[in-house]
Design an enzyme around this catalytic site. Structure first.
Site, PDB file in Angstrom:
ATOM      1  N   GLY A  14       0.824  -1.201   0.000  1.00 57.83           N
ATOM      2  CA  GLY A  14       0.000   0.000   0.000  1.00 57.83           C
ATOM      3  C   GLY A  14       0.858   1.251   0.000  1.00 57.83           C
ATOM      4  O   GLY A  14       1.963   1.292  -0.556  1.00 57.83           O
ATOM      5  N   SER A  15       0.383   2.269   0.669  1.00 60.22           N
ATOM      6  CA  SER A  15       0.992   3.595   0.546  1.00 60.22           C
ATOM      7  C   SER A  15       2.364   3.744   1.181  1.00 60.22           C
ATOM      8  O   SER A  15       3.043   4.739   0.936  1.00 60.22           O
ATOM      9  CB  SER A  15       0.051   4.659   1.117  1.00 60.22           C
ATOM     10  OG  SER A  15      -1.100   4.775   0.295  1.00 60.22           O
ATOM     11  N   VAL A  16       2.805   2.794   2.039  1.00 58.32           N
ATOM     12  CA  VAL A  16       4.178   2.913   2.549  1.00 58.32           C
ATOM     13  C   VAL A  16       5.183   2.772   1.400  1.00 58.32           C
ATOM     14  O   VAL A  16       6.322   3.246   1.506  1.00 58.32           O
ATOM     15  CB  VAL A  16       4.477   1.878   3.664  1.00 58.32           C
ATOM     16  CG1 VAL A  16       3.682   2.204   4.920  1.00 58.32           C
ATOM     17  CG2 VAL A  16       4.222   0.457   3.203  1.00 58.32           C
ATOM     18  N   LYS A  45       5.036   4.353  -1.259  1.00 56.46           N
ATOM     19  CA  LYS A  45       5.213   5.670  -1.862  1.00 56.46           C
ATOM     20  C   LYS A  45       6.573   6.273  -1.500  1.00 56.46           C
ATOM     21  O   LYS A  45       7.064   7.153  -2.209  1.00 56.46           O
ATOM     22  CB  LYS A  45       4.084   6.608  -1.439  1.00 56.46           C
ATOM     23  CG  LYS A  45       2.743   6.260  -2.093  1.00 56.46           C
ATOM     24  CD  LYS A  45       1.593   7.072  -1.512  1.00 56.46           C
ATOM     25  CE  LYS A  45       0.269   6.647  -2.142  1.00 56.46           C
ATOM     26  NZ  LYS A  45      -0.899   7.264  -1.467  1.00 56.46           N
TER      27      LYS A  45
END
Length: 484
Positions: free
Chosen positions: A217-219, A221
Site C-alpha cells: 500500500g501507501s508505505v 510511496k
C-alpha cells in the site's frame, strides 16, 4: 562350466560388487550428510546426550536445556515462550524447526566444524560436551512493547538499528508455545503440532520474513518518492498533479484517492504534502512518468529481490517484471502485484534514516563457546546505497511532515522528531485493508526504524487505517527504544 551356471555366477558377482559399492558409499561418502539429516533419530539421540547451547536476549536465556530423567538426557525449555517463539523456533526429537534453533543448529548442537577443537578438548579433559550460545541483537524492551501493542491483532512488527542493521524486534502474531513441541512425549508433540498446522490463523508462520507476502500500500510511496528525487527531475517542493481521480491510460478506469476530493487547490499539490496526506493520484502520475524500470531499479536498491539470511531465510520482496501503464500506476502506490515482507519495509525506513545506506539486517550478535570464547561476532555490513545522502535528507524531511502535519500524527512522540509513513493496502474484494506504518526516530539521529502491519486492520478505502491502527504500535516500539 555350462552357460547357465556361468551367467548365474556373473549375476551373483555383480550383486556382490553392487553391495560393496553401496556400503562403501554409505559409510564413507554419504556418512557426514546422513548424520546431519534432521530426521536421523540415531543422531538426534546422540545430540540429546549433549547440553544444547542457549539462545540469549540481552543477558537472559529464552531457550535452554535442562537435565531430564528419561533416555533423552536433556529437555529443551523456552522461557517467555510466546514472546520469542518465532525467533527461537523449537527443538524436539523430530529435529530443529524454525527460528534460530534451525538456522543455528550446528552451533547450538555443538556439531559445527568451528567447534571441532573444543570437542577434541572435551574428549581428552572429560568435560561434558556442550553446544555454543547464540546471543541475539534483540532489545527486550522493544520486543515486549511490540507484543503488547499487537495484542488481539494478527500481523507483524520489525525494528532495526538503522546504523548497523541489527534486528531489535521481530514479532509475528498470532504466536505459539514452543514448549508444547519440544516435549519427550512424542504422541503429544505430534498432536500439538497437528493442531497448530490446522489452525487457520497459521501461528507457526513467521510473518516478518516469509509466508504469503503483503501488498505494501501507501508505505511504498517512499520508494516511488525516492525514485523521483533520484531522477533529478523532482525535488521535495515539486508541484504535482493531484486530482480527485486519475484517468488511467489504455482503459476507461480511474484511480481515486483514499479520501474525497483533490489533493490540493486547483488539483495541485507539492510532493512533500502529497506524501503527508498520501495522495494516490499524484504518486501514480509520478510513477507513470518515471517508468517501470526506474521504479524496479529503485526498489532493488532498497533490497527488493535480494535473498537474505538473518540467519533465517527471508523471502524476497518483489515488484512485477512486466507492467503496463495502468498497472504501473497502481504499483507506484504499492498495489497491483507489489509484494513485501515487513522486514523489507523496515529496511526502506532504515535506509532513508541512515542517509541512504541500507545495512544488512542480522539477528545474531555473537556465537559464544562454552568456555566463553567468542567464536563469531557480527560486523555491520553495508547492503546497498539506496539513495544519495542529499535525496535521503529530502525524504527524511518529507517523512517528518507525515507525522507532524499529515496522516501519521498518532506516531508523534513529545520532544522527539519522528519520521513516518502510513499505508492502507487493499488485498481482496470485500475484505478490510491491511494497515501499515513505517517510521524512524529521532529523525536527526535515528536509533530505531520500524515497520508494522495489522492484517485486515485498516478501514477499506480509508488511508486513516495505517495511521489509526499501525502508527500507535510503531510509536510504542520507538518509545521503548528511546526510553521515553
Amino acid at each position: 562350466m555350462n552357460t547357465p551356471v556361468r551367467k548365474l555366477s556373473v549375476v551373483v558377482a555383480a550383486l556382490f560388487a553392487s553391495l560393496l559399492v553401496s556400503t562403501t558409499l554409505i559409510q564413507y561418502v554419504f556418512a557426514a550428510e546422513l548424520n546431519a539429516r534432521p530426521d536421523n533419530r540415531r543422531t538426534l539421540l546422540s545430540t540429546y546426550a549433549r547440553e544444547r547451547g542457549e539462545i540469549l536476549v540481552g543477558q537472559k536465556a529464552v531457550a535452554r536445556s535442562v537435565e531430564s530423567d528419561d533416555e533423552y538426557k536433556y529437555q529443551r525449555v523456552y522461557d517467555e515462550a510466546e514472546l520469542y517463539a518465532h525467533v527461537t523456533g523449537y527443538y524436539s526429537f523430530f529435529g530443529a524447526s524454525g527460528g534460530l534453533e534451525q538456522a543455528e543448529n550446528p552451533f547450538l548442537s555443538g556439531s559445527s566444524d568451528k567447534l571441532f577443537y573444543r570437542r577434541v578438548s572435551d574428549l581428552f579433559t572429560g568435560r561434558k560436551p556442550q553446544g555454543a550460545t547464540i546471543e541475539t541483537t534483540l532489545d527486550p524492551a522493544v520486543q515486549e512493547a511490540a507484543v503488547d501493542a499487537l495484542e488481539g491483532i494478527r500481523g507483524a512488527a520489525v525494528a532495526l538499528d538503522p546504523k548497523t542493521g541489527a534486528i531489535l524486534a521481530m514479532v509475528s502474531r498470532p504466536s505459539f508455545d514452543p514448549n508444547t513441541l519440544a516435549g519427550h512425549d512424542l504422541g503429544q508433540v505430534e498432536k500439538n503440532y497437528q493442531a497448530l498446522t490446522k489452525d487457520a490463523s497459521r501461528p507457526l508462520l513467521n510473518r516478518t520474513i516469509g509466508g504469503d507476502l503483503y501488498p505494501p500500500g501507501s508505505v511504498f510511496k517512499v520508494v516511488t518518492a525516492a525514485a523521483a528525487l533520484s531522477s533529478g527531475e523532482y525535488d521535495e517542493e515539486s508541484v504535482l498533479d493531484g486530482p480527485a481521480e486519475l484517468d488511467l491510460p489504455q482503459t476507461t478506469n480511474v484511480l481515486p484517492n483514499a479520501f474525497d476530493g483533490a489533493c490540493g487547490p486547483g488539483d495541485k499539490v507539492s510532493m512533500t504534502r502529497a506524501l503527508a496526506i498520501s495522495c494516490n493520484t499524484a504518486f501514480a502520475t509520478v510513477g507513470m512518468d518515471l517508468g517501470a524500470d526506474a521504479l524496479r531499479e529503485q526498489a532493488a536498491k532498497f533490497g527488493f529481490g535480494d535473498v537474505l539470511s538473518v540467519p533465517m531465510r527471508v523471502t524476497p520482496s518483489s515488484v512485477p517484471a512486466e507492467l503496463d501503464q495502468p498497472q504501473l500506476a497502481y504499483a507506484s502506490i504499492g498495489q497491483y502485484d507489489v509484494r513485501v515482507t515487513p522486514l523489507q519495509m523496515a529496511m526502506v525506513a532504515a535506509g532513508v534514516a541512515n542517509d541512504g545506506v541500507v545495512m544488512e539486517p542480522h539477528l545474531v550478535q555473537s556465537v559464544i563457546g562454552s568456555d566463553l570464547s567468542v567464536i563469531e561476532q557480527a560486523d555491520p555490513a553495508e547492503l546497498s546505497q539506496a539513495v544519495s545522502p542529499e535525496v535521503a535528507a529530502q525524504l527524511q524531511r518529507m517523512m517528518v511532515e507525515v507525522v507532524e502535519n499529515g496522516s501519521g500524527e498518532r506516531a508523534a512522540i513529545d520532544g522527539v522528531a519522528v519520521a513516518g509513513k502510513t499505508g492502507t493496502a487493499q488485498h481482496g474484494e470485500g475484505r478490510k485493508a491491511h494497515a501499515w506504518f513505517i517510521s524512524f526516530a529521532p529523525a536527526d539521529d535515528p536509533q530505531i526504524a520500524v515497520a508494522v502491519i495489522a492484517e485486515d486492520g485498516g478501514v477499506a478505502g480509508n488511508e486513516a487505517g495505517g495511521g489509526r491502527v499501525a502508527a500507535p504500535i510503531a510509536k510504542a516500539m520507538m518509545e521503548a527504544r528511546l526510553d521515553r
